[in-house]
Design a protein around this motif. Structure first.
Motif, PDB file in Angstrom:
ATOM      1  N   SER A 142      25.626  45.084  72.917  1.00 39.22           N
ATOM      2  CA  SER A 142      26.618  45.907  73.427  1.00 39.22           C
ATOM      3  C   SER A 142      28.123  45.448  73.532  1.00 39.22           C
ATOM      4  O   SER A 142      29.131  46.038  74.187  1.00 39.22           O
ATOM      5  CB  SER A 142      26.148  46.799  74.532  1.00 39.22           C
TER       6      SER A 142
ATOM      7  N   TRP B 256      16.502  36.805  80.073  1.00 35.61           N
ATOM      8  CA  TRP B 256      15.499  36.648  79.183  1.00 35.61           C
ATOM      9  C   TRP B 256      15.060  38.327  78.620  1.00 35.61           C
ATOM     10  O   TRP B 256      14.838  38.230  77.474  1.00 35.61           O
ATOM     11  CB  TRP B 256      14.352  35.958  79.743  1.00 35.61           C
ATOM     12  N   HIS B 257      14.978  39.136  79.549  1.00 32.65           N
ATOM     13  CA  HIS B 257      14.353  40.417  79.291  1.00 32.65           C
ATOM     14  C   HIS B 257      15.447  41.499  78.756  1.00 32.65           C
ATOM     15  O   HIS B 257      15.400  42.154  77.864  1.00 32.65           O
ATOM     16  CB  HIS B 257      13.590  40.933  80.606  1.00 32.65           C
ATOM     17  N   TYR B 258      16.974  41.059  79.211  1.00 34.60           N
ATOM     18  CA  TYR B 258      17.670  42.026  78.954  1.00 34.60           C
ATOM     19  C   TYR B 258      19.105  41.463  78.270  1.00 34.60           C
ATOM     20  O   TYR B 258      19.871  42.109  77.924  1.00 34.60           O
ATOM     21  CB  TYR B 258      18.358  42.652  80.130  1.00 34.60           C
ATOM     22  N   GLY B 259      19.058  40.122  78.189  1.00 39.55           N
ATOM     23  CA  GLY B 259      20.247  39.332  77.441  1.00 39.55           C
ATOM     24  C   GLY B 259      20.540  40.117  75.997  1.00 39.55           C
ATOM     25  O   GLY B 259      21.882  40.178  75.737  1.00 39.55           O
ATOM     26  N   GLU B 260      19.542  40.141  75.283  1.00 39.10           N
ATOM     27  CA  GLU B 260      19.808  40.751  73.870  1.00 39.10           C
ATOM     28  C   GLU B 260      20.476  41.992  73.842  1.00 39.10           C
ATOM     29  O   GLU B 260      21.261  42.122  73.085  1.00 39.10           O
ATOM     30  CB  GLU B 260      18.656  40.474  73.081  1.00 39.10           C
ATOM     31  N   ARG B 261      19.890  42.910  74.676  1.00 42.65           N
ATOM     32  CA  ARG B 261      20.524  44.063  75.012  1.00 42.65           C
ATOM     33  C   ARG B 261      22.094  44.091  75.330  1.00 42.65           C
ATOM     34  O   ARG B 261      22.762  44.891  74.725  1.00 42.65           O
ATOM     35  CB  ARG B 261      19.708  45.295  75.744  1.00 42.65           C
ATOM     36  N   ILE B 262      22.510  43.339  76.219  1.00 47.64           N
ATOM     37  CA  ILE B 262      23.377  43.123  76.661  1.00 47.64           C
ATOM     38  C   ILE B 262      24.507  42.582  75.632  1.00 47.64           C
ATOM     39  O   ILE B 262      25.527  43.046  75.446  1.00 47.64           O
ATOM     40  CB  ILE B 262      23.550  42.231  77.882  1.00 47.64           C
TER      41      ILE B 262
ATOM     42  N   TRP C   3      15.107  35.512  84.529  1.00 47.98           N
ATOM     43  CA  TRP C   3      14.365  36.705  83.992  1.00 47.98           C
ATOM     44  C   TRP C   3      15.286  37.780  83.456  1.00 47.98           C
ATOM     45  O   TRP C   3      14.761  38.304  82.402  1.00 47.98           O
ATOM     46  CB  TRP C   3      13.520  36.802  85.236  1.00 47.98           C
ATOM     47  N   ILE C   4      16.223  37.930  84.269  1.00 44.00           N
ATOM     48  CA  ILE C   4      17.185  39.197  83.844  1.00 44.00           C
ATOM     49  C   ILE C   4      17.591  38.550  82.400  1.00 44.00           C
ATOM     50  O   ILE C   4      17.605  39.543  81.386  1.00 44.00           O
ATOM     51  CB  ILE C   4      18.377  39.160  84.815  1.00 44.00           C
TER      52      ILE C   4
ATOM     53  N   GLU D  93      18.801  33.179  74.029  1.00 43.36           N
ATOM     54  CA  GLU D  93      17.880  33.195  75.308  1.00 43.36           C
ATOM     55  C   GLU D  93      16.705  32.072  75.037  1.00 43.36           C
ATOM     56  O   GLU D  93      16.177  31.827  76.107  1.00 43.36           O
ATOM     57  CB  GLU D  93      17.093  34.567  75.308  1.00 43.36           C
TER      58      GLU D  93
END
Length: 428
Positions: A423, A414-420, A411-412, A297
């Motif tokens: 998984s 940056w904030h949720y990339g690691e979580r995605i 924005w998406i 990111e």
């Protein structure tokens, strides 16, 4: 290079359909969606250098033949076949970069590499316009064939192999040949890749299916792939419609109208060079700020100005052309479009390489296929859109879509990339 000369092509073959005329330019890009699916796997079997040189030779032959086309059908077929060879650098270039540069050095390398597919379509129409004005459209193809033949000759002597499994395989074979079978302490010489199934059938099967599997299962690729497709489609839409702006609205000659591609080139080149010099620095800064932990990111900050400048550029280019302002107005908008496209393009491409390290080739093949289809399709509906709506409203639609798709993307991720990524079964 053929875009500014499409009027001559239409006169030569009696083409009065705007879609068919746009197809003479964009069908080359359609081949970009097909070629990488085969050339990438072949480079893993026979090596990067060999496949790239053969692909370039294939392009050289069919591009030369384009200049001898006697009908629109022949020209379209020859252009598509030339595009298959021309897709070689797109499908194999990423592999060269991965072979030669370490992750913290890769940002600048990818930034410079990704500029070439953008600058080629910009510089080509400039030279193509003057060639067409002072000779014929056929010399557009013959002149590029002369240059490509020179590159082919240089490449034969200078382009070295970089693919590690093939290099180690060659080294192992040399050791086997030099060994004394009776005195050798080891009876078998192996490489770390010998346990992998590198047969032609296995590699082709995996490489043809994995890009589509990745795209179907990975939300990151779906979001960024759609946005990259829009960027590439917008680029080719501007490339094919700029002659109608400056030849049609401003009544400039073919040669002079071709000079306006410089505006797009300035935007692409200037932003690319700045991003190339800052991307790795920002990456290292953010890595140190987060305790030495590197994340893909950290490649995304430049997407923020890029996603803002792209719609602004579309609005300026469209409404200044609609109002028939001084020609510098559309050029300013076009330059901003170039800045927005290249900033987003470089960040997305580098992010995908960092995110899907082991399967980067397949991930890039997935988005490359989608973006090439967009680059092929956008110029086909552009004439009808601008004829019905005009340049102002037409480019406003492009700007709105850029805002809807592009502005939320960084924005998406940056904030949720690691979580995605955590998984995902393909991202490390």
């Amino acid at each position: 290079m053929i875009a500014p000369a499409t009027g001559q092509v239409a006169s030569s073959f009696g083409i009065d359909n705007s879609v068919i005329l746009a197809l003479t330019t964009s069908i080359f890009v359609l081949a970009y969606a097909v070629g990488p699916l085969f050339l990438g796997p072949l480079s893993e079997i026979y090596g990067r250098s060999r496949v790239l040189q053969l692909a370039n030779l294939w392009y050289l032959v069919w591009n030369l033949v384009c200049g001898f086309a006697q009908s629109e059908a022949q020209l379209l077929v020859f252009r598509f076949l030339a595009g298959l060879g021309g897709s070689g650098p797109l499908s194999i270039g990423g592999g060269f970069l991965g072979d030669c540069w370490r992750p913290h050095e890769r940002g600048k390398a990818v930034a410079i590499y990704s500029l070439a597919p953008m600058m080629g379509p910009v510089m080509g129409p400039i030279t193509g316009a003057w060639i067409a004005e002072y000779s014929t459209w056929r010399w557009v193809f013959w002149s590029t064939s002369i240059v490509d033949a020179t590159i082919q000759i240089i490449g034969v002597f200078t382009l070295q192999e970089t693919y590690a499994p093939l290099l180690l395989e060659r080294k192992a074979e040399r050791i086997r040949r030099s060994m004394d079978a009776e005195k050798a302490p080891y009876k078998e010489i192996r490489t770390i890749y010998d346990d992998q199934d590198r047969s032609w059938r296995s590699i082709m099967t995996k490489s043809l299916t994995r890009p589509f599997v990745l795209f179907a299962r990975e939300p990151i690729l779906q979001l960024l792939g759609v946005y990259m497709a829009y960027l590439y489609g917008t680029l080719y839409l501007f490339l094919t419609t700029m002659p109608s702006i400056f030849q049609g609205t401003y009544h400039q000659s073919v040669g002079i109208s071709g000079l306006h591609y410089v505006a797009l080139g300035i935007g692409l080149t200037g932003a690319s060079q700045i991003n190339a010099n800052t991307m790795d620095k920002i990456y290292v800064y953010l890595k140190n700020k987060h305790g030495g932990v590197a994340k893909p990111e950290f490649r995304l900050p430049a997407m923020i100005p890029g996603s803002i400048l792209l719609p602004i550029g579309c609005l300026i280019a469209g409404w200044t052309a609609e109002a028939h302002t001084f020609w510098i107005g559309p050029d300013i908008g076009i330059a901003l479009v170039g800045i927005g496209i290249i900033l987003n393009f470089q960040c997305i491409q580098t992010y995908i390489v960092d995110c899907f390290t082991l399967h980067a080739a397949s991930a890039l093949a997935a988005v490359s296929c989608l973006r090439s289809l967009a680059g092929f399709g956008f110029p086909l509906f552009a004439p009808a859109m601008y004829n019905a709506l005009g340049f102002g409203k037409g480019d406003t639609i492009l700007a709105v879509v850029a805002i809807v798709i592009g502005c939320p993307a960084p924005w998406i991720i940056w904030h949720y990339g690691e979580r995605i990524r955590n998984s995902s079964r393909y991202a490390p």
